[in-house]
Design a protein around this motif. Structure first.
Motif, PDB file in Angstrom:
ATOM      1  N   TYR A  68       2.861   6.966  -9.417  1.00 48.51           N
ATOM      2  CA  TYR A  68       3.746   6.258  -8.497  1.00 48.51           C
ATOM      3  C   TYR A  68       2.969   5.391  -7.501  1.00 48.51           C
ATOM      4  N   ALA A  69       1.795   5.838  -7.092  1.00 46.20           N
ATOM      5  CA  ALA A  69       0.988   5.010  -6.185  1.00 46.20           C
ATOM      6  C   ALA A  69       0.675   3.672  -6.842  1.00 46.20           C
ATOM      7  N   ASP A  70       0.367   3.716  -8.132  1.00 45.55           N
ATOM      8  CA  ASP A  70       0.047   2.490  -8.859  1.00 45.55           C
ATOM      9  C   ASP A  70       1.263   1.566  -8.926  1.00 45.55           C
ATOM     10  N   ARG A  71       2.446   2.136  -9.186  1.00 45.60           N
ATOM     11  CA  ARG A  71       3.646   1.312  -9.300  1.00 45.60           C
ATOM     12  C   ARG A  71       4.062   0.727  -7.950  1.00 45.60           C
ATOM     13  N   ILE A  72       3.939   1.527  -6.894  1.00 46.50           N
ATOM     14  CA  ILE A  72       4.271   1.013  -5.561  1.00 46.50           C
ATOM     15  C   ILE A  72       3.311  -0.101  -5.174  1.00 46.50           C
ATOM     16  N   ALA A  73       2.029   0.108  -5.446  1.00 44.64           N
ATOM     17  CA  ALA A  73       1.028  -0.904  -5.099  1.00 44.64           C
ATOM     18  C   ALA A  73       1.243  -2.204  -5.855  1.00 44.64           C
ATOM     19  N   ALA A  74       1.790  -2.103  -7.064  1.00 44.71           N
ATOM     20  CA  ALA A  74       2.056  -3.301  -7.860  1.00 44.71           C
ATOM     21  C   ALA A  74       3.335  -4.005  -7.428  1.00 44.71           C
ATOM     22  N   GLY A  75       4.083  -3.415  -6.489  1.00 45.01           N
ATOM     23  CA  GLY A  75       5.289  -4.042  -5.977  1.00 45.01           C
ATOM     24  C   GLY A  75       6.550  -3.727  -6.754  1.00 45.01           C
ATOM     25  N   GLY A  76       6.467  -2.796  -7.732  1.00 42.06           N
ATOM     26  CA  GLY A  76       7.632  -2.495  -8.544  1.00 42.06           C
ATOM     27  C   GLY A  76       8.604  -1.517  -7.925  1.00 42.06           C
ATOM     28  N   THR A 105       0.838  -1.192   0.000  1.00 40.03           N
ATOM     29  CA  THR A 105       0.000   0.000   0.000  1.00 40.03           C
ATOM     30  C   THR A 105       0.878   1.250   0.000  1.00 40.03           C
ATOM     31  N   PRO A 106       0.644   2.198  -0.935  1.00 40.93           N
ATOM     32  CA  PRO A 106       1.463   3.417  -0.959  1.00 40.93           C
ATOM     33  C   PRO A 106       1.035   4.409   0.118  1.00 40.93           C
ATOM     34  N   VAL A 107       2.003   5.059   0.727  1.00 43.53           N
ATOM     35  CA  VAL A 107       1.726   6.102   1.712  1.00 43.53           C
ATOM     36  C   VAL A 107       2.654   7.285   1.470  1.00 43.53           C
ATOM     37  N   LEU A 108       2.107   8.474   1.582  1.00 45.22           N
ATOM     38  CA  LEU A 108       2.911   9.695   1.562  1.00 45.22           C
ATOM     39  C   LEU A 108       3.458   9.887   2.973  1.00 45.22           C
ATOM     40  N   VAL A 109       4.776  10.012   3.083  1.00 44.34           N
ATOM     41  CA  VAL A 109       5.387  10.056   4.413  1.00 44.34           C
ATOM     42  C   VAL A 109       6.167  11.343   4.687  1.00 44.34           C
ATOM     43  N   GLY A 110       6.397  12.154   3.661  1.00 45.60           N
ATOM     44  CA  GLY A 110       7.143  13.385   3.877  1.00 45.60           C
ATOM     45  C   GLY A 110       6.826  14.431   2.829  1.00 45.60           C
ATOM     46  N   ALA A 111       6.765  15.693   3.238  1.00 47.44           N
ATOM     47  CA  ALA A 111       6.498  16.800   2.315  1.00 47.44           C
ATOM     48  C   ALA A 111       7.340  17.998   2.713  1.00 47.44           C
ATOM     49  N   GLY A 112       7.826  18.716   1.712  1.00 49.53           N
ATOM     50  CA  GLY A 112       8.608  19.912   1.972  1.00 49.53           C
ATOM     51  C   GLY A 112       8.198  21.045   1.049  1.00 49.53           C
ATOM     52  N   GLN A 113       8.138  22.278   1.580  1.00 45.43           N
ATOM     53  CA  GLN A 113       7.809  23.460   0.795  1.00 45.43           C
ATOM     54  C   GLN A 113       8.811  24.572   1.104  1.00 45.43           C
ATOM     55  N   ILE A 114       9.226  25.270   0.073  1.00 48.94           N
ATOM     56  CA  ILE A 114      10.169  26.372   0.233  1.00 48.94           C
ATOM     57  C   ILE A 114       9.612  27.609  -0.467  1.00 48.94           C
ATOM     58  N   SER A 115       9.578  28.734   0.232  1.00 51.94           N
ATOM     59  CA  SER A 115       9.266  30.034  -0.360  1.00 51.94           C
ATOM     60  C   SER A 115      10.409  30.968   0.034  1.00 51.94           C
ATOM     61  N   ALA A 116      11.271  31.269  -0.934  1.00 55.70           N
ATOM     62  CA  ALA A 116      12.473  32.058  -0.663  1.00 55.70           C
ATOM     63  C   ALA A 116      12.271  33.484  -1.166  1.00 55.70           C
ATOM     64  N   ARG A 117      11.884  34.380  -0.267  1.00 54.51           N
ATOM     65  CA  ARG A 117      11.544  35.756  -0.661  1.00 54.51           C
ATOM     66  C   ARG A 117      12.750  36.693  -0.655  1.00 54.51           C
TER      67      ARG A 117
END
Length: 330
Positions: free
Chosen positions: A100-108, A8-20
């Motif tokens: 990518y969720a589809d590929r992870i779920a397929a085990g690739g 099962t695919p899971v999102l585990v990390g996210a990053g955002q940058i705003s460099a003003r």
């Protein structure tokens, strides 16, 4: 034996940058790398970047890179087996999550990185170090492309000045106005109220590029500071291109997240996604006020989210030449 639950695919990390703050050494890849490191840190454990098997860098408008994904990998000090680049398209970030969720779920695959960014604010200030030219001249075959790279407009549309979103989207809006039965002033007022809701979100978001509060009237009415770009869209209704921003996502299988010791409280399950397109060229569409592809994708998601099961791909041909596909994971 690998089970559906383990892949099962899971999102585990996210990053955002705003460099003003101005920085003459800033580059798009530098910002993207910073966002990728932030996404890895957001996983709550060390060593995540070294686990990446597939990396996709979204298309960078300017400047040009001979191989942006490989440049990003070098910045991060990693060597993923797959490195992809995408065509220009605002849909690609979301499309990649489904892909990518589809590929992870397929085990690739069991760990991937999606990242993108721009440093156009720096470039347009004319203060970027080498931002007007090619920053990476490494020779090679170039990046592998992931996505549809057809020209967005045909020769007939180009002859009539239909080349960019600011020339094409107003056509959609005028078709919608007619369908709604509104006069131009009423329609622009409705748009002002609609966009004011987006502005309210931006005001409260520290990552937003501009956070000045705007009323519906501020957005809808023409003024010296709010010119008409393409009727009915005023300047405040248009996206900002001159930003220095980047974002990144890390996705992996449940089994991988467990092996790395990532807290399940950090896991986000991508339940469903769909993608599609209408007739590719705008001039060939039967009705500019409707999108059969969006309708079909919405209907597909609405049906599938009531029937949990293993990941599957559901191709479907929609009307008006549209195609859509859905992905679902219990």
């Amino acid at each position: 034996m690998t089970t559906h639950e383990e892949t099962t695919p899971v999102l585990v990390g996210a990053g955002q940058i705003s460099a003003r703050e101005p920085d003459t050494e800033r580059t798009p890849i530098g910002l993207v790398a910073e966002a990728a490191r932030a996404a890895a840190a957001d996983c709550g454990v060390t060593g995540v970047l070294g686990q990446i098997q597939s990396l996709t860098c979204l298309n960078i408008l300017a400047p040009s890179y001979s191989d942006a994904p490989s440049t990003l990998a070098r910045h991060l000090g990693i060597d993923p087996g797959e490195r992809f680049y995408t065509p220009i398209g605002g849909n690609m970030g979301q499309w990649l999550v489904g892909y990518y969720a589809d590929r992870i779920a397929a085990g690739g695959l069991d760990c991937i990185l999606i990242a993108g960014g721009e440093a156009l604010a720096t470039q347009m200030r004319g203060k970027g170090a080498g931002l007007s030219g090619v920053l990476d001249t490494a020779t090679g075959e170039g990046p592998r492309l992931l996505g549809d790279d057809r020209e967005p407009t045909n020769s007939a549309e180009q002859r009539h000045g239909l080349n960019l979103p600011i020339q094409i989207y107003p056509l959609f809006e005028q078709a919608l106005r007619r369908r709604y039965g509104l006069d131009p002033a009423e329609h622009r007022r409705m748009l002002g109220e609609f966009y004011a809701r987006f502005n309210a979100v931006a005001v409260d978001n520290p990552r937003a590029w501009r956070r000045d509060p705007l009323s519906a009237a501020d957005i809808a009415e023409r003024s010296p500071k709010n010119r008409m770009v393409g009727a009915p869209y005023t300047k405040h209704m248009n996206a900002l291109i001159a930003v220095d921003q980047a974002a990144a996502l890390v996705m992996m299988s449940v089994a991988k997240a467990r092996r790395l010791g990532i807290d399940p409280e950090r896991w986000v399950y991508p339940l469903a996604a769909a993608n599609g397109h209408d007739h590719w060229f705008v001039s060939q569409r039967a009705d500019l006020s409707r999108s059969p592809a969006i309708t079909a994708c919405g209907e597909r998601l609405d049906r599938r989210d009531r029937s949990p099961g293993p990941v599957q791909l559901f191709p479907q041909r929609c009307t008006d030449g549209a195609r859509c596909a859905g992905y679902l994971r219990a």
